[in-house]
Design an enzyme around this catalytic site. Sequence first.
Site, short mmCIF file in Angstrom:
data_model
loop_
_atom_site.label_atom_id
_atom_site.label_comp_id
_atom_site.label_asym_id
_atom_site.label_seq_id
_atom_site.Cartn_x
_atom_site.Cartn_y
_atom_site.Cartn_z
N ASP A 32 21.38 35.90 12.95
CA ASP A 32 20.69 36.45 14.35
C ASP A 32 21.29 37.69 14.04
OD1 ASP A 32 20.18 33.51 14.82
OD2 ASP A 32 21.47 33.62 15.95
N GLU A 197 11.79 28.92 17.14
CA GLU A 197 13.10 29.19 17.53
C GLU A 197 12.90 31.34 17.11
OE1 GLU A 197 16.72 27.28 17.92
OE2 GLU A 197 17.26 27.78 16.37
#
Length: 326
Positions: A32, A197
């Site tokens: 991420d 997401e």
Amino acid sequence: MKFSTVCSLLALAASAVAYPNPLNTDTVVVRDPSIWYNSALGKYFVFSTDNNIGIFTATTLAGPWTSVGSMLPECSEIDLAGNCDLWAPNVNYIDGLYTVYYAVSTGGSQTSAIGVATSPSMEPGTWTDLGEVISSTPADVFNAIDPNIIDDPVGLQLAFGSYWGGIYQVGLWPGVNNLASPLPGTHLAGGNSQPTEGGFVYKPTSQPYYYLFFSYGISPTVGASRPAAGAEYRVLVGRGAAGQGPFYDANGNDLTDILSPPAGTVVLPSHDNVYAPGGQSVYLDPVSGRDTIVYHYIPLNAAVGGPAYLGINYLDFSSGWPVVVS
């Protein structure tokens, strides 16, 4: 096998060849990632899940990248399980300070929160934790993880969410940690527990549109097996006239539509040695002047259950849709 299916597979294979490999080397373990450039120091900073938001620096996008420490080595002040295992940072520059939003949670839990920290330089040891911005419980339709901040003409907007009811967005005012509109806010994408997401809203200077990038599918973690072929992470996108949506894919589907395959236009799938790319952020690189996508991926030829690595590529929006280019 039907002729149409063969043609579709051949077209997919041909399109996969067109995706360039990351411009950096695959030696930096991240998940991420989010990136920003400090012009006074002449270096890039990448923030990553793990190590209480790990910090990496380099003088060029191609690297070499060096781990220099943690953003919050003493953990987050948010009193939830996971406050010493922080997730999904998102960095921006707001009101004269570098600002990182981060998630506090545990795997598969909806008891989550998004916090924020600020720094004058992004260097380790300079961060002030401002604590919680929003939180969620199992009674909510959303999960308060995967934050993304955009400062657009209507003010600061915080996007968030994963699985459950999808990705949402709320306003912040007057400060970076002050909720200005009621939760859950505006529904941007996903829902019905789809694996949607990592929402990231971005407006390139070359286009009138705002783009919502998101990750769809399963992202294998360390020690986990790989999902069935085609079920792995990839980066999808929709676009809209405003930073609050609605966002539509190239086929005209609203990203909140529950479809199979999912609503969203493919930006970056698995290709060559790049497997399950996602967890993306998008950034206008001030050095090259080019739109840049930063993400994690797993080398296809690596052992199953291994870590994910930093990937960086440029984006071309000249067609009206983002295309990964060299």
